[in-house]
Design a protein around this motif. Sequence first.
Motif, PDB file in Angstrom:
ATOM      1  N   SER A  54       0.863  -1.192   0.000  1.00  0.00           N
ATOM      2  CA  SER A  54       0.000   0.000   0.000  1.00  0.00           C
ATOM      3  C   SER A  54       0.891   1.231   0.000  1.00  0.00           C
ATOM      4  N   CYS A  55       0.269   2.379  -0.221  1.00  0.00           N
ATOM      5  CA  CYS A  55       0.997   3.648  -0.091  1.00  0.00           C
ATOM      6  C   CYS A  55       1.369   3.862   1.370  1.00  0.00           C
ATOM      7  N   THR A  56       0.489   3.424   2.264  1.00  0.00           N
ATOM      8  CA  THR A  56       0.772   3.521   3.700  1.00  0.00           C
ATOM      9  C   THR A  56       2.104   2.841   4.017  1.00  0.00           C
ATOM     10  N   THR A  80      -5.193  15.951   4.798  1.00  0.00           N
ATOM     11  CA  THR A  80      -4.679  14.765   4.107  1.00  0.00           C
ATOM     12  C   THR A  80      -5.221  13.510   4.772  1.00  0.00           C
ATOM     13  N   SER A  83      -2.648   8.292   6.786  1.00  0.00           N
ATOM     14  CA  SER A  83      -1.374   7.578   6.611  1.00  0.00           C
ATOM     15  C   SER A  83      -0.189   8.518   6.455  1.00  0.00           C
ATOM     16  N   THR A  84      -0.423   9.693   5.884  1.00  0.00           N
ATOM     17  CA  THR A  84       0.665  10.658   5.712  1.00  0.00           C
ATOM     18  C   THR A  84       1.315  10.928   7.070  1.00  0.00           C
ATOM     19  N   VAL A 126       1.632  16.845   0.049  1.00  0.00           N
ATOM     20  CA  VAL A 126       0.639  15.914  -0.493  1.00  0.00           C
ATOM     21  C   VAL A 126       0.127  16.510  -1.803  1.00  0.00           C
ATOM     22  N   ASP A 152       3.975  12.712  -0.805  1.00  0.00           N
ATOM     23  CA  ASP A 152       2.834  11.799  -0.770  1.00  0.00           C
ATOM     24  C   ASP A 152       2.131  11.978  -2.116  1.00  0.00           C
ATOM     25  N   ALA A 154       0.264   9.754  -3.574  1.00  0.00           N
ATOM     26  CA  ALA A 154      -0.760   8.692  -3.639  1.00  0.00           C
ATOM     27  C   ALA A 154      -1.737   8.910  -4.795  1.00  0.00           C
ATOM     28  N   GLN A 155      -2.079  10.182  -5.040  1.00  0.00           N
ATOM     29  CA  GLN A 155      -3.112  10.490  -6.037  1.00  0.00           C
ATOM     30  C   GLN A 155      -2.523  11.006  -7.337  1.00  0.00           C
ATOM     31  N   SER A 176      -0.132   5.286  -4.440  1.00  0.00           N
ATOM     32  CA  SER A 176      -1.138   4.303  -4.021  1.00  0.00           C
ATOM     33  C   SER A 176      -1.812   3.675  -5.234  1.00  0.00           C
ATOM     34  N   HIS A 178      -4.566   1.755  -4.472  1.00  0.00           N
ATOM     35  CA  HIS A 178      -5.860   1.395  -3.884  1.00  0.00           C
ATOM     36  C   HIS A 178      -6.934   1.526  -4.957  1.00  0.00           C
ATOM     37  N   LYS A 181      -7.964   4.852  -6.521  1.00  0.00           N
ATOM     38  CA  LYS A 181      -7.003   5.686  -7.234  1.00  0.00           C
ATOM     39  C   LYS A 181      -7.092   5.404  -8.751  1.00  0.00           C
ATOM     40  N   GLU A 188      -5.659  -3.112  -3.415  1.00  0.00           N
ATOM     41  CA  GLU A 188      -4.676  -2.507  -2.515  1.00  0.00           C
ATOM     42  C   GLU A 188      -3.321  -2.561  -3.195  1.00  0.00           C
ATOM     43  N   GLY A 189      -2.468  -1.608  -2.883  1.00  0.00           N
ATOM     44  CA  GLY A 189      -1.110  -1.649  -3.426  1.00  0.00           C
ATOM     45  C   GLY A 189      -0.467  -0.282  -3.348  1.00  0.00           C
ATOM     46  N   TYR A 321     -11.522  13.946   4.471  1.00  0.00           N
ATOM     47  CA  TYR A 321     -10.494  14.498   5.340  1.00  0.00           C
ATOM     48  C   TYR A 321     -11.054  15.458   6.387  1.00  0.00           C
TER      49      TYR A 321
HETATM   50  C1  LIG Z   1      -4.998   6.925  -0.727  1.00  0.00           C
HETATM   51  C2  LIG Z   1      -4.035   7.778  -0.006  1.00  0.00           C
HETATM   52  C3  LIG Z   1      -3.092   7.262   0.905  1.00  0.00           C
HETATM   53  C4  LIG Z   1      -3.092   5.822   1.325  1.00  0.00           C
HETATM   54  O1  LIG Z   1      -2.980   4.912   0.300  1.00  0.00           O
HETATM   55  P1  LIG Z   1      -3.106   3.342   0.611  1.00  0.00           P
HETATM   56  O2  LIG Z   1      -2.549   2.722  -0.623  1.00  0.00           O
HETATM   57  O3  LIG Z   1      -4.552   3.069   0.809  1.00  0.00           O
HETATM   58  O4  LIG Z   1      -2.300   3.052   1.816  1.00  0.00           O
HETATM   59  C5  LIG Z   1      -2.177   8.114   1.477  1.00  0.00           C
HETATM   60  N1  LIG Z   1      -2.175   9.413   1.197  1.00  0.00           N
HETATM   61  C6  LIG Z   1      -3.059   9.972   0.364  1.00  0.00           C
HETATM   62  C7  LIG Z   1      -2.994  11.434   0.086  1.00  0.00           C
HETATM   63  C8  LIG Z   1      -4.030   9.169  -0.251  1.00  0.00           C
HETATM   64  O5  LIG Z   1      -4.919   9.734  -1.081  1.00  0.00           O
END
Ligand SMILES: *Cc1c(COP(=O)(O)O)cnc(C)c1O
Length: 376
Positions: A54-56, A80, A83-84, A126, A152, A154-155, A176, A178, A181, A188-189, A321
Amino acid sequence: MIPFSRPTYLGVEDQYMMQAIRDGHMSGDGPFSHKCHQWFEAHLGAVRSLLTPSCTHALEMAALLIDVQPGDEIIMPSYTFVSTANAFVLRGARIVFVDIDPVTLNIDVDLIEGAITDRTRAIVPVHYAGVSCDMQALMEVAGRHDLYVIEDAAQALMSSYRGRPLGALGHMSAFSFHETKNYTSGGEGGLLVLNHPEFVDRAEILREKGTNRSQFFRGAVDKYSWVDIGSSYLLSDLQAAYLWGQLENADLINQQRLRAWRFYAEALMPLVTSGRIECQQVPRDQTFNAHMFFLKCAHLEERTRLITALRNHGVQAAFHYVPLHTSTAGRRFGRLHGEDRHTSRESERLLRLPLWHGIEREQQAVVVDAIKEFYQ
Ligand SMILES: *Cc1c(COP(=O)(O)O)cnc(C)c1O
């Protein structure tokens, strides 16, 4: 019901997954992971990329790699996903939240320098919605104070800032996959991206349970053993196979998302012009991956009514958020530097519209008509 999001699925993913099953390699760093890694390293110009569960997990690895110690401070926006912050709190860090720019909802770079203390170790921007803050200014602040920058992202896959892909700008970045996304590895990933060679050896060890197994497989050492702390931070090759089906078609997915995004932007323009709503804006020096489409209502109460009105038309719209500095854990593990001028207010006004790869024009038209009816 028009859902708010659907996982991207093209129809080739399951064929690749079947291939991984038949070939008998499903654990991490198999042939499909290798293809994905090569794609990311070429796309981002990265020194190394490592698929993670995961991104986490990728953010947790980043915190380990910069060796965060208890009491260290990490600067990030409060607007955010948890997980950040959590990735650094797990290492004992204090989070210093900084207010956002009301247009991009990204960290306000002008406020960062004032938040730096002698305990500050890193800045974590982010790229909200696939749009970045002024990364050049942010990197300059980080450079002046000798701080790490962990994006971060993720997006943000397939977005760029001044011609450079997001995720390629900081010391490291995390993506991410997920299912919400743009690209998914089957639910997940994630991915850790290393933009400096100094992190590569230790990242491979941390990810392989603290062993030098990766070096062993490359023939760099003649046996492998336990050499450092670590955990299991690999993505299954079955999931990498799913992701590969999408990376191969990344441009196509991106184009189709952008078309859907533009449809909303154009159809809602009259409401923006008449001052009823605000819509998302993408700075001119960036290209955008259409990760989400959001609008902003006048205030919380209006947004609540709009969500209900949309639901009555079978449309699922979402917001997200709760600002982290106002949450139970955020107050315990962090503090807000300066004032909350924009974070809470913007988070209460924002509404995300249904957007996914393959959303149909007719579905988007239902959404737009419902919004127009609401504001009539
Ligand atoms: C989705 C997301 C994460 C977490 O991603 P995972 O893959 O679900 O762990 C972290 N930070 C941001 C900004 C996200 O949008």
